[in-house]
Design an enzyme around this catalytic site. Structure first.
Site, PDB file in Angstrom:
ATOM      1  N   ASP A 229       0.834  -1.192   0.000  1.00  0.00           N
ATOM      2  CA  ASP A 229       0.000   0.000   0.000  1.00  0.00           C
ATOM      3  C   ASP A 229       0.878   1.254   0.000  1.00  0.00           C
ATOM      4  O   ASP A 229       1.860   1.328   0.738  1.00  0.00           O
ATOM      5  CB  ASP A 229      -0.877  -0.022   1.264  1.00  0.00           C
ATOM      6  CG  ASP A 229      -1.934   1.059   1.264  1.00  0.00           C
ATOM      7  OD1 ASP A 229      -2.798   1.055   0.376  1.00  0.00           O
ATOM      8  OD2 ASP A 229      -1.888   1.927   2.163  1.00  0.00           O
ATOM      9  N   GLU A 288       1.502  -0.640  -5.066  1.00  0.00           N
ATOM     10  CA  GLU A 288       0.443   0.340  -5.328  1.00  0.00           C
ATOM     11  C   GLU A 288       1.170   1.673  -5.336  1.00  0.00           C
ATOM     12  O   GLU A 288       1.447   2.258  -4.295  1.00  0.00           O
ATOM     13  CB  GLU A 288      -0.633   0.316  -4.246  1.00  0.00           C
ATOM     14  CG  GLU A 288      -1.818   1.201  -4.604  1.00  0.00           C
ATOM     15  CD  GLU A 288      -2.103   2.342  -3.653  1.00  0.00           C
ATOM     16  OE1 GLU A 288      -3.039   3.108  -3.914  1.00  0.00           O
ATOM     17  OE2 GLU A 288      -1.400   2.515  -2.645  1.00  0.00           O
TER      18      GLU A 288
HETATM   19  C1  NOJ Z   1      -4.562   2.838  -1.015  1.00  0.00           C
HETATM   20  C2  NOJ Z   1      -5.678   1.910  -0.636  1.00  0.00           C
HETATM   21  O1  NOJ Z   1      -6.029   1.142  -1.747  1.00  0.00           O
HETATM   22  C3  NOJ Z   1      -6.796   2.777  -0.151  1.00  0.00           C
HETATM   23  O2  NOJ Z   1      -7.995   2.053   0.015  1.00  0.00           O
HETATM   24  C4  NOJ Z   1      -6.360   3.445   1.127  1.00  0.00           C
HETATM   25  O3  NOJ Z   1      -7.370   4.351   1.546  1.00  0.00           O
HETATM   26  C5  NOJ Z   1      -5.062   4.219   0.929  1.00  0.00           C
HETATM   27  N1  NOJ Z   1      -4.095   3.492   0.179  1.00  0.00           N
HETATM   28  C6  NOJ Z   1      -4.456   4.573   2.266  1.00  0.00           C
HETATM   29  O4  NOJ Z   1      -3.978   3.422   2.917  1.00  0.00           O
END
Ligand code: NOJ
Length: 545
Positions: A229, A288
């Site tokens: 993440d 991500e």
């Molecule tokens: C990306 C995640 O996919 C999302 O759902 C989240 O709110 C943010 N990162 C913060 O962790």
């Protein structure tokens, strides 16, 4: 009129940019991830085993056969760790515990073992940019104002202004509002997301050691990798300089910002790659990462860094043939320059579901089905977001009182409001919550979703579910290989790979072509009078040559 299509046979030799194999032939062995199809399970909305209206690990385990039958190679589970759920579990209070909402560690262990028995790999989320404000480290930091004490693991700063009443800089939270919150003792702490998600300070060695240990914990339990993440966020520009203007979240993914995509993050990923490689069985890391260009994104997947990075440029691309073609070309070229696969994605739990993005209604669904066939024909790995295989649209009429997305309460941030893509998925045509569980569902499902359920679509050759099943089965059989564009009439994208031609008609009218080959699959009914093929508006087909 029948348009001419250049022959797909006798193509020149592939270039380096043209990629990887189409079939998941490598899914059993080395490099399984290069062409894997990975299914995203948003745990709280997938399957509820105990009737409390919230999906859980046991529910997911019971439904794994659906995913094996669908034909995917792996599942990615969104965070199920102990969390106050201020941001759907992306606010972790204990990285080694399962939240009681979702089950316990035995359930996690059981899920991983069952998945492996079914031939599915398991990827779990790791959330290293921030913790929950209820994490013991942050509670200790709040209790001790010494900046060199427990606070050193986060970003605490004095405020500006005569009384320190102004935030330390002008950074904005991705969810809207300032990225800083003041504590009762007057110091400010940084949170790029909600105030309940304080950012960790990755200059602190203990933070590194803790996350190494967390990764080992889950690798020892048998997971096959991590979705990382905010993989672009752990390092902030030195001195945390002001940006000088607002609307910062709208720049994410297109401009350089001092809190994202700093060069220093790559050293962290290199360390994690070494750790992953120290385990047998090719455990992977997928970033991500929101980077301003395909080239910057490719840096995350250099040979000594992570394996995959979500291609959000593809996800964000409008239904426009020139834009689609160039995003595909740029992505393939950028990842090929570092020897990595491209990782295609159309939807996830943070964005409006793609049938709705593509115009909604019948047209949106037609385009979504066509986009799926295009995506599955491309070289590289693919992520499917739960419910995408059912053609689910965004739920756009959720009442405010049921919403839970912090972005909704802090004004739309980077991703807009995200509850409408998180509505629990329907499994059966009837029954409580359409088979999601024995009770209700934490977000209300539209009445028409029974007809979109797995049970209702199974066996219907025209259904989106059967389209995905057939496409995934075909993808496994096809030889794959590099891709190249063939010339075609305006609005038509035609790509060829070893033995396959894929035709995507992005226009609003039927286009007639000399039959490119033997029809393998199409997202819409295809007329083939004589030796021509009539490719319907907003449709895609695969042809064997
Ligand atoms: C990306 C995640 O996919 C999302 O759902 C989240 O709110 C943010 N990162 C913060 O962790």
């Amino acid at each position: 009129m029948t348009h001419e299509l250049a022959p797909a046979v006798g193509l020149p030799a592939p270039t380096a940019a043209e990629g990887q194999s189409l079939a998941s032939s490598s899914s059993e062995g080395r490099d399984w991830w290069r062409d894997a199809v990975i299914y995203q399970v948003y745990v709280r909305s997938f399957a509820d085993s105990d009737g409390d209206g919230i999906g859980d690990l046991r529910g997911a385990t019971e439904r794994l056969p659906h995913l094996a039958e669908l034909g995917v190679d792996a599942v990615w589970l969104t965070p199920f760790y102990a969390s106050p759920q201020a941001d759907g579990g992306y606010d972790v209070a204990d990285y080694r515990a399962v939240d009681p909402l979702f089950g316990d560690l035995a359930d996690a262990d059981d899920l991983v073992r069952t998945a492996h028995e079914l031939g599915l790999r398991v990827i779990v989320d790791v959330v290293p940019n921030h913790t929950s404000d209820q994490h013991p480290w942050f509670l200790a930091a709040l209790a001790d104002p010494d900046p060199e004490g427990a606070r050193r693991r986060y970003h605490f700063r004095p405020g500006k202004g005569a009384q320190g009443e102004l935030p330390p800089n002008d950074w904005e939270s991705v969810f809207g509002g300032p990225a800083w919150t003041r504590t009762p003792d007057g110091a400010w702490y940084l949170h790029l997301f909600a105030p309940e998600q304080p950012d960790l300070n990755w200059d602190d060695q203990e933070v590194h050691e803790e996350f190494d240990s967390v990764l080992r914990f889950w690798l020892d339990l048998g997971v096959d990798g991590f979705r990382i993440d905010v993989a672009h966020g752990m390092v902030k520009a030195a001195g945390m300089p002001d940006i000088g203007h607002g609307e910062q979240a709208s720049l994410i993914g297109s401009q350089t910002l001092p809190f994202f995509d700093q060069d220093g993050v790559h050293e962290i990923h290199r360390g994690w790659r070494r750790l992953l490689d120290s385990y047998p069985g090719e455990r992977i890391g997928v970033a991500e990462a929101w980077a301003p260009s395909a080239e910057r994104l490719a840096l995350y997947v250099r040979p000594d860094e992570l394996h995959q990075a979500f291609n959000f440029q593809f996800l964000r691309c409008p239904w426009e043939p020139a834009a689609m073609r160039s995003v595909i070309d740029e992505s393939l070229a950028a990842t090929a320059s570092v020897g990595a696969p491209t990782t295609w994605v159309l939807s996830n739990h943070d964005v409006v579901r793609h049938p709705t993005r593509y115009g909604g209604g019948a047209q949106g669904l037609r385009r979504a089905r066509a986009a799926a066939l295009l995506m599955l024909a491309l070289p590289g790995s693919t992520y499917i977001y739960q419910g995408e295989e059912l053609g689910l649209p965004e739920v756009t009429d959720l009442p405010s009182e049921v919403r839970q997305d912090p972005a909704f309460f802090r004004a739309a941030g980077q991703d807009g409001f995200r509850d409408g893509c998180r509505v629990p998925i329907p499994w059966t045509a009837k029954g409580p919550s359409y088979g999601f569980g024995e009770g209700g569902s934490w977000l209300p499902q539209p009445a028409e979703w029974g007809a979109l359920s797995v049970a209702a679509q199974t066996g219907d050759p025209l259904s989106t579910l059967e389209l995905y099943r057939s496409a995934l089965a075909l993808r496994r059989q096809l030889p794959g290989g590099p891709m190249r564009w063939l010339p075609g009439p305006d609005g038509l994208l035609v790509l060829a790979r070893n033995g396959l031609v894929c035709t995507l008609n992005t226009t609003a009218s039927t286009v007639e072509l000399p039959t490119p080959g033997r029809l393998l699959i199409s997202s819409d009914a295809m007329d083939q009078p004589g030796d021509t093929a009539r490719i319907p508006a907003d449709s895609c087909a695969w042809w064997a040559i």
